[in-house]
Design a protein around this motif. Structure first.
Motif, PDB file in Angstrom:
ATOM      1  N   ASP A 140       0.816  -1.209   0.000  1.00 46.70           N
ATOM      2  CA  ASP A 140       0.000   0.000   0.000  1.00 46.70           C
ATOM      3  C   ASP A 140       0.854   1.266   0.000  1.00 46.70           C
ATOM      4  O   ASP A 140       0.604   2.194  -0.776  1.00 46.70           O
ATOM      5  N   TYR A 141       1.864   1.324   0.858  1.00 50.30           N
ATOM      6  CA  TYR A 141       2.646   2.554   1.000  1.00 50.30           C
ATOM      7  C   TYR A 141       3.852   2.621   0.060  1.00 50.30           C
ATOM      8  O   TYR A 141       4.083   3.644  -0.589  1.00 50.30           O
ATOM      9  N   GLY A 145       2.080   3.722  -3.314  1.00 49.83           N
ATOM     10  CA  GLY A 145       1.863   5.009  -2.668  1.00 49.83           C
ATOM     11  C   GLY A 145       3.093   5.880  -2.604  1.00 49.83           C
ATOM     12  O   GLY A 145       4.098   5.623  -3.277  1.00 49.83           O
ATOM     13  N   LEU A 162       1.796   6.621 -10.675  1.00 47.76           N
ATOM     14  CA  LEU A 162       1.214   6.800  -9.342  1.00 47.76           C
ATOM     15  C   LEU A 162       0.715   8.233  -9.156  1.00 47.76           C
ATOM     16  O   LEU A 162      -0.356   8.459  -8.589  1.00 47.76           O
ATOM     17  N   LEU A 167      -2.040   8.875  -6.217  1.00 49.46           N
ATOM     18  CA  LEU A 167      -1.640   8.005  -5.108  1.00 49.46           C
ATOM     19  C   LEU A 167      -0.407   8.484  -4.351  1.00 49.46           C
ATOM     20  O   LEU A 167       0.045   7.815  -3.428  1.00 49.46           O
ATOM     21  N   GLU A 170       0.627  12.392   0.346  1.00 54.94           N
ATOM     22  CA  GLU A 170       1.005  11.902   1.684  1.00 54.94           C
ATOM     23  C   GLU A 170      -0.082  12.151   2.716  1.00 54.94           C
ATOM     24  O   GLU A 170      -0.136  11.489   3.731  1.00 54.94           O
ATOM     25  N   ASP A 173      -2.357   8.982   2.790  1.00 53.75           N
ATOM     26  CA  ASP A 173      -1.702   7.737   3.215  1.00 53.75           C
ATOM     27  C   ASP A 173      -0.652   8.077   4.253  1.00 53.75           C
ATOM     28  O   ASP A 173       0.141   8.972   4.074  1.00 53.75           O
TER      29      ASP A 173
END
Length: 176
Positions: A140-141, A145, A162, A167, A170, A173
């Motif tokens: 995910d990160y 991300g 991305l 995505l 910051e 996420d």
């Protein structure tokens, strides 16, 4: 793996397929593996990921597929002595690579580890660090991300993708 991450992987896979063949230069998400194709004894997080995407190439990060997983384990033989890998080789699994350097999973905790850049080859490194508490958080990160930029030395086409997908914000996420 969260339902949101499953959905995001599916959406990104569809966007990449829509842009083929151009997207094949920088990314590819395999279709989910069949349950009977999964090797026995995999950690639950890795099993879940392989059922959603049987292998992921995202810029400079590549996560194993059912067909490449066994071949990646040779990296365990080269882990520096200071790391805990040589003491408990069976407790670790290589789940992918970052620019051809291994990404490890601690089988006991599910945490994702790597040898951060220190100016020397990873197998001669004096640093071994946890990146994420589990594989889902890592994907995910760091793969999908804003953390991708922390793992790679320069912007690339995956980073641009991305960004196009929104995505890299910051604020939405948080780092694992």
């Amino acid at each position: 793996m969260t339902p949101e991450l499953r959905q995001l992987i599916g959406e990104l896979r569809a966007d990449l397929v829509e842009d083929e063949p151009a997207s094949l230069e920088y990314a590819h998400f395999g279709e989910g593996a069949a349950i009977d194709a999964l090797p026995a004894g995999l950690p639950a997080d890795l099993r879940d990921l392989l059922l959603v995407a049987d292998g992921m190439r995202a810029g400079r990060v590549e996560l194993a597929s059912t067909s490449t997983l066994a071949g990646m384990q040779h990296h365990l033989d080269f882990a520096p002595d200071f790391s805990s890998i040589p003491e408990d080789r069976a407790g670790w699994l290589v789940v992918g690579t970052r620019s051809d350097e291994p990404i490890f999973m601690d089988r006991g905790t599910g945490a994702v580890w790597y040898f951060p850049p220190t100016g020397t080859e990873w197998f001669m490194s004096d640093a071994f660090e946890e990146l994420a508490p589990d594989l889902g958080s890592f994907v995910d990160y760091y793969v999908l991300g804003p953390g991708y930029a922390e793992l790679t030395p320069a912007d690339d086409r995956w980073f641009a993708f991305l960004d196009e997908q929104g995505l890299l914000d910051e604020d939405e996420d948080e780092e694992p």
